[in-house]
Structure formats: C-alpha cells, structure tokens
Design an enzyme around this catalytic site. Structure first.
Site, PDB file in Angstrom:
ATOM      1  N   CYS A 284       0.835  -1.210   0.000  1.00  0.00           N
ATOM      2  CA  CYS A 284       0.000   0.000   0.000  1.00  0.00           C
ATOM      3  C   CYS A 284       0.867   1.256   0.000  1.00  0.00           C
ATOM      4  O   CYS A 284       1.636   1.492   0.936  1.00  0.00           O
ATOM      5  CB  CYS A 284      -0.931  -0.064   1.210  1.00  0.00           C
ATOM      6  SG  CYS A 284      -1.424   1.495   1.925  1.00  0.00           S
TER       7      CYS A 284
ATOM      8  N   CYS B  15       0.455   3.812   2.799  1.00  0.00           N
ATOM      9  CA  CYS B  15       0.984   3.295   4.071  1.00  0.00           C
ATOM     10  C   CYS B  15       2.479   3.619   4.198  1.00  0.00           C
ATOM     11  O   CYS B  15       2.971   3.912   5.289  1.00  0.00           O
ATOM     12  CB  CYS B  15       0.801   1.783   4.173  1.00  0.00           C
ATOM     13  SG  CYS B  15      -0.929   1.263   4.126  1.00  0.00           S
TER      14      CYS B  15
END
Lengths: 267, 101
Positions: free
Chosen positions: B29, B32
């Site tokens: 991600c 993230c």
C-alpha cells in the site's frame, strides 16, 4: 526528494515546471496519460498566440517535450494521495510515491461533486483505488463505477483477485448503509454490496488534500496561485474559468514563481 | 520507543491501558509507506505518553476482520482499551497528534 512536484502535464503544469526548472529547481511532474486529457483531444486551438490551428495533441506533445528537455522528470499515474508533512509533501500515484518540498496542483478541470453517501462512507466501503484496497474485498460483492478511461482495467483487476464485481457507468448513483456500505442504488434500483469503487479520472482535490479550500467548485487561490495550505499552489482550469490555454500558461508561471519564493524563504 | 508490531496474541493486552495509536497497513500500500516515517517520529516524540503500533493486515487477517478494515491505512486510536477515534487514508502528523492528545 524534489524541490517541486507538479500535478498535471497540461499547459498550466508544464508552464509551472518550465519556470521552476529555469529557476534551478528540481521538478517532478505526475499526471494521468496526456493522451486522455481534454487538451489532447481538442481538434484545433485557434486562440493560443503564435500557434493558430495547432491541434490539441501537437500542443500537448510540444509542451511535454519542452519540459523534458529542461530536465523535468515525468511520471504517469493517477494521483491517489497527497500528504503534507512537516517540511515536505508526499504525492502517491498508482502504487508509487514521490516527495517534494512544494506542490503545484494543475490537473485541469476538477470535479468536486460526489454521489449521495460517497463521502460519508469513504473508508467504510467506498474506495477510489482498486489496486490499493481491492485485496480487502476478496470474496465480497463490490460495485465498480466506471467513469474513467482505465476504469474497466481496474474492475478487471478486482475480478482477478477474487472480488465478485458488478460494474456500472451510470451517474444516477446513491450509496448507503449503517456505518458501512450495505447497498448501492443504480438508476433507482437498489442492490446489496460490501464495497463501491468509484473510478473517476481524478480524485476530488479536497479529498486528496483534506482542508483544501474550494470556492464555486474550484480551488480557491490568491493572486499568485497560493492555496490556503502553505507550500501548495494551484494553476489552470482547477482554479476557475475561463478554461483557456493562455490563462493556464500564465497561472502556471505565477504559481511557479510563488513556489520558488516559498522554497527560498524556507532556507 | 520504536513502533510496536501487534499480532492477535498481544493486541488486546497492548491496547488495554493508556493511549495506543494503531496503524492498520500492508506492504503493498503506497499511502501506508508515506505515513510510516510519521509513525516512527511519533513513537519517539510521544515516548512514555502514547504507544504507537502497527498491524500488518496480510499477516493478521483476524484483526483486520475484527475491526472491519476496508481501506488502508486505517488508523484507530484506543484509550484504555476503548476506540476513541478513527481515520481513513493517509493522515497528516498534525491530525494524528490530535487523535492521541
């Protein structure tokens, strides 16, 4: 880390990039494929000074090659996240990210409206990014609202990882549920689902940058393209009408001057 | 103190006392990755005042399902075991400080 990240390879973004490069700043430009832009598809442009009858595609390509020749790094992908940190700004696009000290937002005409329920349920079943959040919906019912050039590919990706996908390209949409997505209404027909992927060409600017002030559905800017967030500037169609190449080029340059001044004041 | 990695075995014990900010994330991600350095900074700046923790949702499927994680990063702040606030998507450091204050 770049000095300036520019979002958009249209007249505003490229003009900003050129001015910043000439001023000795390092510049990264992030954009959807230029060939999907409104400019690229314009059959001819007759009111841009000095280039009567130029096609949109010619102008677009000339702009990009000019910036590249001066050292701009150009990355292709849909911008998904912008995150201002203490002394830099992260820009996430596709699965990648870059970091810069200042940001010039020039993505073209932006949409700021949303479907009923969309903003309220963002993160609770509504997502803008199939590749980011698709894995969380394996084995679940999801609706992909396909409103962008690459949306069909993204919907295909969702199927390939095991989501039960149904698609629509309707704009008569409502999304609802108690604290999380439970249903979607398409053209008045309600259907239950666990997730809704809203796949537009771009994510609304005030979703990308929470707290970014808008005015009449455009990004609110001062005379030099400064937004209400320090270090973030905007230029071109996203700041308001007229949607004209000459106006975008001028605003791009002003935003670059302002960004350069901002950077020099940080030192 | 460094960021603590939580698993289903230590999760409830860690969140039961004081302020614990938990980042539900995954390696694939992009957003993230953006907030990872912010979490590290917070764990230093709030050492002794708040615990900064992470849950890798690919490894901790049970925790991801228990908290109905539908978007990553999702950030949940616990105060003495109770959820005090949630945030979806990459958040500014400022906002995360508000959450733990």
């Amino acid at each position: 880390m770049y000095d300036i990240a520019v979002i958009g390879t249209g007249p505003a973004g490229i003009s900003a990039a050129i001015t910043a490069l000439v001023r000795g700043k390092s510049v990264a430009v992030v954009s959807n494929p230029a060939s999907e832009s409104g400019l690229y598809k314009a059959e001819r442009i007759d009111n841009y000074p000095g280039m009567p009858g130029v096609t949109g595609a010619e102008l677009s390509e000339a702009l990009i090659s000019h910036a590249r020749s001066l050292g701009a790094e150009i990355f292709t992908g849909k911008v998904q996240t912008i995150l201002p940190n203490d002394d830099s700004i992260f820009v996430g696009y596709g699965m990648e990210m870059i970091e810069a000290r200042a940001l010039i937002f020039a993505p073209g005409v932006v949409r700021t409206s949303s479907f009923p329920g969309e903003r309220e349920l963002l993160g609770r079943g509504v997502s803008y990014c199939a590749t980011c959040d698709g894995m969380l919906y394996r084995g679940k019912e999801v609706c992909a609202i396909c409103l962008a050039a690459d949306a069909a590919e993204e919907a295909e990706y969702l199927s390939s990882i095991g989501c039960n996908v149904f698609t629509t390209d309707s704009k008569k949409i409502a999304i609802g549920g108690e604290n999380r997505v439970e249903w979607i209404e398409i053209e008045g027909q309600r259907r239950s689902c666990d997730g809704v992927f809203v796949l537009r060409d771009s994510v609304a600017p005030d979703v990308l940058v929470p707290g970014l002030e808008l005015e009449n559905n455009h990004i609110r800017t001062g005379a030099s393209g400064e937004t209400n967030i320090p270090g973030i500037f905007a230029a071109g169609d996203c700041t308001g009408t007229p949607y004209q190449v000459a106006k975008a080029v001028g605003e791009g340059q002003l935003a670059a001057f302002a960004a350069v001044k901002y950077l020099d004041a940080q030192k | 103190m460094a960021v603590i990695h939580l698993t289903k075995d230590n999760f409830d014990e860690v969140i039961s006392k004081g302020t614990v900010l938990v980042d539900f994330w995954a390696a694939w991600c992009g957003p993230c990755q953006m907030i990872a350095p912010i979490m590290e900074e917070l764990s230093d700046e709030y050492d002794g005042k708040a615990v900064i923790a992470k849950v890798d949702i690919d490894r901790e499927v049970e925790l991801a399902s228990r908290f109905k994680i539908r978007l990553i990063p999702t950030i949940i702040c616990f105060k003495d075991g109770e959820i005090s606030s949630k945030a979806y998507g990459a958040e500014s450091k400022e906002h995360m400080i508000e959450m733990i204050s």
